[in-house]
Structures are given as structure tokens and as C-alpha cells.
Motif scaffolding. Sequence first.
Motif, PDB file in Angstrom:
ATOM      1  N   THR A 189      -4.501   5.098   3.406  1.00 48.28           N
ATOM      2  CA  THR A 189      -4.918   6.246   2.243  1.00 48.28           C
ATOM      3  C   THR A 189      -6.330   6.073   1.861  1.00 48.28           C
ATOM      4  N   HIS A 247      -4.956  12.141  -4.205  1.00 45.04           N
ATOM      5  CA  HIS A 247      -4.524  11.111  -3.104  1.00 45.04           C
ATOM      6  C   HIS A 247      -4.763  11.873  -1.524  1.00 45.04           C
ATOM      7  N   PHE A 257       4.191   9.022  -4.930  1.00 44.16           N
ATOM      8  CA  PHE A 257       2.942   9.021  -5.613  1.00 44.16           C
ATOM      9  C   PHE A 257       3.222  10.300  -6.807  1.00 44.16           C
TER      10      PHE A 257
END
Length: 319
Positions: free
Chosen positions: A159, A208, A261
Motif C-alpha cells: 500500500t 488509499h 478499507f
Amino acid sequence: MATPQLINDIRAASRQMVRELGFMNSTLAATDYSPSAVHTLLEVGMRGSITAAELVVLLGLEKSSVSRMLARLIQAGELKEVPLAHDGRFKQLELTAQGKASVARINHYGEVQVQKAMDYLPPDRQKMVAGGLAAYASALEACRKDAPLPAGTKPEIITGYLPGMIGRISEMHANYYSRHYGFGYFFESKVAAGLAEFAGRLESERNHIWLAVQNDRVVGSVAIDGEDLGNNEAHLRWFILDDACRGSGIGRQLLASAMQFCDRQQFSAVQLWTFSGLNAARRLYESFGFRLAKEWQGDQWGSSMLEQQFTRHRVSEQR
């Protein structure tokens, strides 16, 4: 993962090898025996003795097929059955004198065939052939036995920003959509510009990006932009896979991470914009709860397309 072009090249070379080595014929290596029978004689010759059960595993054939083949070789006088020294109830296979002579002829035939072929290659390429064939044969065996992939072979999901990701993600988009839909520089530049702007907002907890990385190379991506739509809605963006990764399950892993998420952030909905014709992607989206909200004829990507909007409402609101 191997590229589609590399896979096609290897398959084409494999088919040619099968033809040139004579495997398309009913017999092999200037004998009256089938390829599986020739391989059996060679394996028994190299090992001295072997059981029928071991041959089944070694050759990767059905037990009944191996049994019939062994019966023919024994009847032909090539093999004999010898009781195991420690347990007479079980037998192992050994070459007879005739079998040893047959193996000698098969080996001579194979050595001459290889030597003649190597005469067409310089020494450095001869070594390349030997190493490549050995590695490929080992990989095929590991695949047949469903062995674990070696470390670093399977992409890992990471990530956050990675140097070079903007160019690489734009490249994957450009390659795929130019090849399948004729998109050009306008599409690629729009992807790159949007991704560059988004990268500057990655410090926000509402934004993200997930990257599938293999051998230090980005082979897949997906992002959640939690700021550009407002109304506590998330925008799923830049979901793309390298051609070699399609069908590997990496796309599902990326989307699963993104949806987890979104659920943690308690977005009221997740929106994505795409266009008609991406059927595999659509099935994947729908498996995560996305539903087609609307569609229209548009040209925002530089060509007239039937554009679509998919929406996934918060999990708690779907129940």
C-alpha cells in the motif's frame, strides 16, 4: 508472471519440439514402442529397478494405462518382474538382456539426434538450451504436482506511494485500452494526470492505493479516492492488472483490500465509472456488491463509448 506473448512463444516452440522429436508418431526413437513405453525403458535403465507404483508417479499416467503398458513390455521380453528382497509379495521391474540392448539403441538414437541439432548452434547457445530445458521441465513437474510457488514469484500486495507507480499504472492502462479499444494519447495523459494529482493527496486517511508488486515491478493497482465526490462517498479508481496477471486472483485480492478499507471508513457508498464491454471486470465488481446505476453514451475518454456507473452501498445498508 509470463506475458501472453512469451506464453504463446513457448507453446509454439513446444509444439514444434513435439513434432521434431517424433512424438506425433505412434512409435518413438526408431523403435516399435509408444513414447510412454520408450520412456519407461529409459527410466528403468537409469534406475536399475523400479516398482509399477513409482512409475505411475514418475510418468504422470493413469495406473491402468501403466499396467497395460508394462504387461506388453514384459510379454515382449523387455522387462522382467523381480520380487523385492525384503517383501516377496511386491515386485520391482528390471530390464532383461533384450531390454538393455533396446535401451542402448534408444540412447544412441537420442544422442545422435541431439548432437546433430547442436551442430546448428554455437557453444553458448548450446548451454542456454540445456539450462532452459532443464528449468522448464522442472517447472512443469512442479506445476503438475501443485508445488508451492518459490518466494518472490507470486505478486504481493503493498500500500501507499511507490516510486514509478504513476508511470507504470498509466502504462498498463494505455497498453490494455489501446490494444482492445483503440484509445490513444488523450486517454493515457488523462490517466497519468489524474493519478499524479491523487498521489499528492495520499496522506489523507480517506485516500488509499494498493499495488500488486512482482519482482519489484507493479503488475496491478486499485485506489480509493475518498475526497473527490463528497457526500461521504468513495470513488474506486485505476483498477488495472498486467496482462500476465489476469485470471490469477490478484484482482480479487486488490478489490477485497479496497472494499475492506471502505467499510472501515464507513463510506455511505462506493462509486466507479467504466464502460460497457469489460465483462470480466463487471462480474468481479458485482461479486463485491456493485450494481449498475446508470449508463449513457459519452466521450470523456477520447472515443464515443457506452459509459456506465456502478454503485456499492455500505454493507450494513444492503441488508
